[in-house]
Scaffold this motif. Structure first.
Motif, PDB file in Angstrom:
ATOM      1  N   PHE A 266       0.935  -0.991   0.131  1.00  0.00           N
ATOM      2  CA  PHE A 266       0.068  -0.193   0.197  1.00  0.00           C
ATOM      3  C   PHE A 266       0.864   1.231  -0.087  1.00  0.00           C
ATOM      4  CE2 PHE A 266      -3.256  -2.916   1.314  1.00  0.00           C
ATOM      5  CZ  PHE A 266      -4.367  -2.499   0.254  1.00  0.00           C
ATOM      6  N   ALA A 267       1.926   1.155   0.494  1.00  0.00           N
ATOM      7  CA  ALA A 267       2.926   2.375   0.614  1.00  0.00           C
ATOM      8  C   ALA A 267       3.421   2.717  -0.832  1.00  0.00           C
ATOM      9  CB  ALA A 267       4.047   2.153   1.529  1.00  0.00           C
ATOM     10  N   TRP A 268       3.724   1.544  -1.502  1.00  0.00           N
ATOM     11  CA  TRP A 268       4.170   1.829  -2.890  1.00  0.00           C
ATOM     12  C   TRP A 268       3.187   2.361  -3.493  1.00  0.00           C
ATOM     13  CZ3 TRP A 268       2.561  -0.027  -7.523  1.00  0.00           C
ATOM     14  CH2 TRP A 268       3.541   0.109  -8.670  1.00  0.00           C
ATOM     15  N   VAL A 269       1.859   1.818  -3.770  1.00  0.00           N
ATOM     16  CA  VAL A 269       0.624   2.046  -4.392  1.00  0.00           C
ATOM     17  C   VAL A 269       0.327   3.530  -4.120  1.00  0.00           C
ATOM     18  CG1 VAL A 269      -1.906   1.843  -4.880  1.00  0.00           C
ATOM     19  CG2 VAL A 269      -0.496  -0.031  -4.564  1.00  0.00           C
ATOM     20  N   CYS A 270       0.577   3.945  -2.846  1.00  0.00           N
ATOM     21  CA  CYS A 270       0.393   5.480  -2.604  1.00  0.00           C
ATOM     22  C   CYS A 270       1.350   6.199  -3.178  1.00  0.00           C
ATOM     23  CB  CYS A 270       0.557   5.518  -0.877  1.00  0.00           C
ATOM     24  SG  CYS A 270       0.239   7.011  -0.448  1.00  0.00           S
ATOM     25  N   GLU A 271       2.578   5.888  -3.209  1.00  0.00           N
ATOM     26  CA  GLU A 271       3.594   6.977  -3.606  1.00  0.00           C
ATOM     27  C   GLU A 271       3.252   6.753  -5.116  1.00  0.00           C
ATOM     28  OE1 GLU A 271       8.357   7.284  -4.080  1.00  0.00           O
ATOM     29  OE2 GLU A 271       7.389   5.405  -2.876  1.00  0.00           O
ATOM     30  N   SER A 272       2.917   5.743  -5.876  1.00  0.00           N
ATOM     31  CA  SER A 272       2.823   5.639  -7.271  1.00  0.00           C
ATOM     32  C   SER A 272       1.749   6.485  -7.927  1.00  0.00           C
ATOM     33  CB  SER A 272       2.684   4.268  -7.908  1.00  0.00           C
ATOM     34  OG  SER A 272       1.211   3.545  -7.390  1.00  0.00           O
ATOM     35  N   LEU A 273       0.820   6.812  -6.995  1.00  0.00           N
ATOM     36  CA  LEU A 273      -0.249   7.563  -7.666  1.00  0.00           C
ATOM     37  C   LEU A 273      -0.123   8.948  -7.200  1.00  0.00           C
ATOM     38  CD1 LEU A 273      -3.100   5.136  -6.399  1.00  0.00           C
ATOM     39  CD2 LEU A 273      -2.382   5.559  -9.025  1.00  0.00           C
ATOM     40  N   GLY A 274       0.825   9.333  -6.563  1.00  0.00           N
ATOM     41  CA  GLY A 274       1.103  10.677  -6.344  1.00  0.00           C
ATOM     42  C   GLY A 274       0.758  11.061  -4.914  1.00  0.00           C
ATOM     43  N   PHE A 275       0.771  10.075  -4.034  1.00  0.00           N
ATOM     44  CA  PHE A 275       0.207  10.639  -2.513  1.00  0.00           C
ATOM     45  C   PHE A 275       1.265  10.264  -1.771  1.00  0.00           C
ATOM     46  CE2 PHE A 275      -3.979   9.412  -4.995  1.00  0.00           C
ATOM     47  CZ  PHE A 275      -4.473  10.644  -4.941  1.00  0.00           C
ATOM     48  N   GLY A 276       1.138  10.140  -0.289  1.00  0.00           N
ATOM     49  CA  GLY A 276       1.984  10.085   0.603  1.00  0.00           C
ATOM     50  C   GLY A 276       2.893  11.061   0.700  1.00  0.00           C
ATOM     51  N   PRO A 277       4.268  10.779   1.357  1.00  0.00           N
ATOM     52  CA  PRO A 277       5.156  11.557   1.537  1.00  0.00           C
ATOM     53  C   PRO A 277       5.554  12.789   0.584  1.00  0.00           C
ATOM     54  CG  PRO A 277       5.905   9.570   2.301  1.00  0.00           C
ATOM     55  CD  PRO A 277       4.760   9.131   1.501  1.00  0.00           C
ATOM     56  N   ALA A 278       5.493  12.379  -0.686  1.00  0.00           N
ATOM     57  CA  ALA A 278       5.976  13.240  -1.680  1.00  0.00           C
ATOM     58  C   ALA A 278       4.868  14.313  -1.659  1.00  0.00           C
ATOM     59  CB  ALA A 278       5.925  12.681  -3.132  1.00  0.00           C
ATOM     60  N   ALA A 279       3.572  14.122  -1.122  1.00  0.00           N
ATOM     61  CA  ALA A 279       2.541  15.071  -1.213  1.00  0.00           C
ATOM     62  C   ALA A 279       2.595  15.729   0.115  1.00  0.00           C
ATOM     63  CB  ALA A 279       1.272  14.562  -1.709  1.00  0.00           C
ATOM     64  N   GLY A 280       3.387  15.322   1.168  1.00  0.00           N
ATOM     65  CA  GLY A 280       3.079  16.097   2.482  1.00  0.00           C
ATOM     66  C   GLY A 280       2.284  15.100   3.393  1.00  0.00           C
ATOM     67  N   GLU A 281       2.002  13.781   3.053  1.00  0.00           N
ATOM     68  CA  GLU A 281       0.941  12.991   3.654  1.00  0.00           C
ATOM     69  C   GLU A 281       1.520  11.761   4.029  1.00  0.00           C
ATOM     70  OE1 GLU A 281      -2.533  14.384   0.240  1.00  0.00           O
ATOM     71  OE2 GLU A 281      -1.267  12.350   0.028  1.00  0.00           O
ATOM     72  N   ARG A 282       1.143  11.132   4.982  1.00  0.00           N
ATOM     73  CA  ARG A 282       1.587   9.951   5.560  1.00  0.00           C
ATOM     74  C   ARG A 282       1.220   8.828   4.530  1.00  0.00           C
ATOM     75  NH1 ARG A 282      -1.918   6.167   8.058  1.00  0.00           N
ATOM     76  NH2 ARG A 282      -4.105   7.144   8.389  1.00  0.00           N
ATOM     77  N   PRO A 283       1.955   7.657   4.479  1.00  0.00           N
ATOM     78  CA  PRO A 283       1.743   6.853   3.499  1.00  0.00           C
ATOM     79  C   PRO A 283       0.618   5.927   3.913  1.00  0.00           C
ATOM     80  CG  PRO A 283       3.673   6.082   4.796  1.00  0.00           C
ATOM     81  CD  PRO A 283       3.404   7.485   5.274  1.00  0.00           C
ATOM     82  N   TRP A 284      -0.126   5.504   2.785  1.00  0.00           N
ATOM     83  CA  TRP A 284      -1.106   4.228   3.322  1.00  0.00           C
ATOM     84  C   TRP A 284      -0.541   3.179   3.730  1.00  0.00           C
ATOM     85  CZ3 TRP A 284      -3.319   4.881  -2.481  1.00  0.00           C
ATOM     86  CH2 TRP A 284      -3.989   6.293  -2.696  1.00  0.00           C
ATOM     87  N   ARG A 285      -1.173   2.466   4.704  1.00  0.00           N
ATOM     88  CA  ARG A 285      -0.761   1.556   5.509  1.00  0.00           C
ATOM     89  C   ARG A 285      -1.897   0.147   4.984  1.00  0.00           C
ATOM     90  NH1 ARG A 285       3.378   1.586   8.407  1.00  0.00           N
ATOM     91  NH2 ARG A 285       2.667  -0.215   9.870  1.00  0.00           N
ATOM     92  N   GLY A 286      -3.056   0.322   4.422  1.00  0.00           N
ATOM     93  CA  GLY A 286      -4.057  -0.662   4.295  1.00  0.00           C
ATOM     94  C   GLY A 286      -4.926   0.080   3.426  1.00  0.00           C
ATOM     95  N   VAL A 287      -6.094  -0.831   3.258  1.00  0.00           N
ATOM     96  CA  VAL A 287      -6.887  -0.430   2.172  1.00  0.00           C
ATOM     97  C   VAL A 287      -7.751   0.500   2.734  1.00  0.00           C
ATOM     98  CG1 VAL A 287      -8.757  -2.019   2.959  1.00  0.00           C
ATOM     99  CG2 VAL A 287      -8.605  -1.466   0.507  1.00  0.00           C
ATOM    100  N   ASP A 288      -7.980   0.681   3.951  1.00  0.00           N
ATOM    101  CA  ASP A 288      -8.926   1.781   4.363  1.00  0.00           C
ATOM    102  C   ASP A 288      -8.171   3.159   4.301  1.00  0.00           C
ATOM    103  OD1 ASP A 288     -11.130   0.085   5.376  1.00  0.00           O
ATOM    104  OD2 ASP A 288     -10.139  -0.086   7.310  1.00  0.00           O
ATOM    105  N   ASP A 289      -6.979   3.111   4.420  1.00  0.00           N
ATOM    106  CA  ASP A 289      -6.068   4.212   4.062  1.00  0.00           C
ATOM    107  C   ASP A 289      -6.371   4.990   2.989  1.00  0.00           C
ATOM    108  OD1 ASP A 289      -5.142   4.500   6.884  1.00  0.00           O
ATOM    109  OD2 ASP A 289      -3.256   3.831   6.295  1.00  0.00           O
ATOM    110  N   MET A 290      -6.341   3.702   1.658  1.00  0.00           N
ATOM    111  CA  MET A 290      -6.454   3.949   0.263  1.00  0.00           C
ATOM    112  C   MET A 290      -7.971   4.773  -0.137  1.00  0.00           C
ATOM    113  SD  MET A 290      -5.761   1.445  -2.770  1.00  0.00           S
ATOM    114  CE  MET A 290      -5.766   2.154  -4.489  1.00  0.00           C
ATOM    115  N   VAL A 291      -8.990   4.200   0.607  1.00  0.00           N
ATOM    116  CA  VAL A 291     -10.200   4.758   0.336  1.00  0.00           C
ATOM    117  C   VAL A 291     -10.291   6.008   1.130  1.00  0.00           C
ATOM    118  CG1 VAL A 291     -12.567   4.231   1.168  1.00  0.00           C
ATOM    119  CG2 VAL A 291     -11.212   2.217   0.579  1.00  0.00           C
TER     120      VAL A 291
END
Length: 315
Positions: A266-291
């Motif tokens: 989920f951390a990789w999916v998050c980063e690959s879609l342009g979210f997470g640390p690169a966008a100043g956000e915490r990485p996704w750790r599970g499907v609920d975070d992704m939703v």
């Protein structure tokens, strides 16, 4: 309101082997989008062609480990032949089906039809008389073959609207409805199955965007509702080609063997879609975070490169 009246999204992998990380990302996107929009999330086993024993069960198990379970039992295409045959009968009654006796080589060597895109079927068998058709049927039968069935589409230009790509326009040629070996064609089966399941939004890789106008045209001819479309960017290999299993550790099973956890996926999916640390956000750790965190308006529109690891995942 019945469950059937509620719209749905779906994931429809071919059970031909283990899913790679790009397939998994598309499936997770379909799930997250369904949850965000109040749709059911469905799973379809597209087993009319390439099938490897145990693959369907393995694919479902991987998604269960990632926290994703479909809302209903999977729809299995190999149990639905009569529905595809009925759709072809509907089109045939309308005069929109004809037999095609061409081999792939015949089609490649034939001159292109006027106004048709490169590679489109040139219409060789569209206007044959019954006497010539009988000759061609006998020719194929002598070789142990049967004619394919094609849609009489007349190279119409059709446009669909995609939530990410905007208008997508393509010329619809006389596409195959049933192959010469009796296998019902992809473009027909997905239209019939999506309508039967109440799928009203299709999330899938953008390599299939050019198929959407064909499927929209078929849906209209069959009197079926047309879904919305969300074609998401592909995951590519370091060479720029489409990611494939030959590229190294790309399946969930391989990555898990190198120490990857669901949280790492989920951390990789998050980063690959342009979210997470690169966008100043915490990485996704599970499907609920992704939703919670997925936002189509902010999602990257470009393909993502996955570099298969050769060593255990660092902690």
């Amino acid at each position: 309101m019945s469950r059937a009246a509620i719209g749905a999204g779906r994931f429809a992998p071919s059970p031909s082997g283990d899913l790679h990380i790009g397939n998994i990302r598309s499936g997770l996107l379909a799930y997250a989008r369904a949850r965000q929009t109040g749709r059911r999330f469905l799973w379809r086993i597209e087993d009319l062609d390439r099938v490897r024993a145990g693959s369907a069960e393995s694919q479902l198990a991987v998604f269960a480990e990632l926290g994703v379970v479909p809302d209903e039992p999977p729809l299995v295409q190999s149990t639905r032949h009569e529905h595809y045959a009925e759709a072809i009968r509907h089109l045939d009654v309308a005069g929109l089906v004809y037999e095609c006796y061409c081999s792939r080589r015949d089609i490649q060597q034939a001159p292109s039809a006027p106004h048709a895109p490169p590679g489109a079927y040139p219409g060789t068998c569209r206007s044959l008389g019954e006497e010539e058709r009988a000759v061609q049927r006998d020719r194929l039968a002598a070789a142990g073959r049967s004619p394919a069935l094609r849609l009489r589409a007349e190279n119409l230009e059709v446009t669909i609207d995609d939530a990410l790509l905007g208008p997508v326009t393509a010329v619809v040629d006389d596409l195959v409805l049933r192959r010469g070996d009796g296998v019902f064609a992809y473009n027909l089966t997905v239209v019939v199955d999506d309508a039967a399941s109440g799928v009203d939004e299709v999330v899938r890789g953008d390599d299939l965007a050019s198929s959407a106008p064909r499927q929209a045209h078929l849906a209209r001819l069959l009197g079926l509702p047309m879904p919305g479309w969300v074609h998401v960017p592909l995951v590519l290999s370091p060479t720029g080609a489409r990611l494939a299993k030959r590229d190294g550790a790309v399946t969930y099973q391989q990555l898990k063997g190198l120490g990857w956890s669901p949280e790492d996926v989920f951390a990789w999916v998050c980063e690959s879609l342009g979210f997470g640390p690169a966008a100043g956000e915490r990485p996704w750790r599970g499907v609920d975070d992704m939703v919670d965190g997925l936002d189509l308006d902010r999602m990257v529109r470009e393909p993502t490169v996955f570099r298969p690891p050769s060593a255990p995942c660092p902690r």
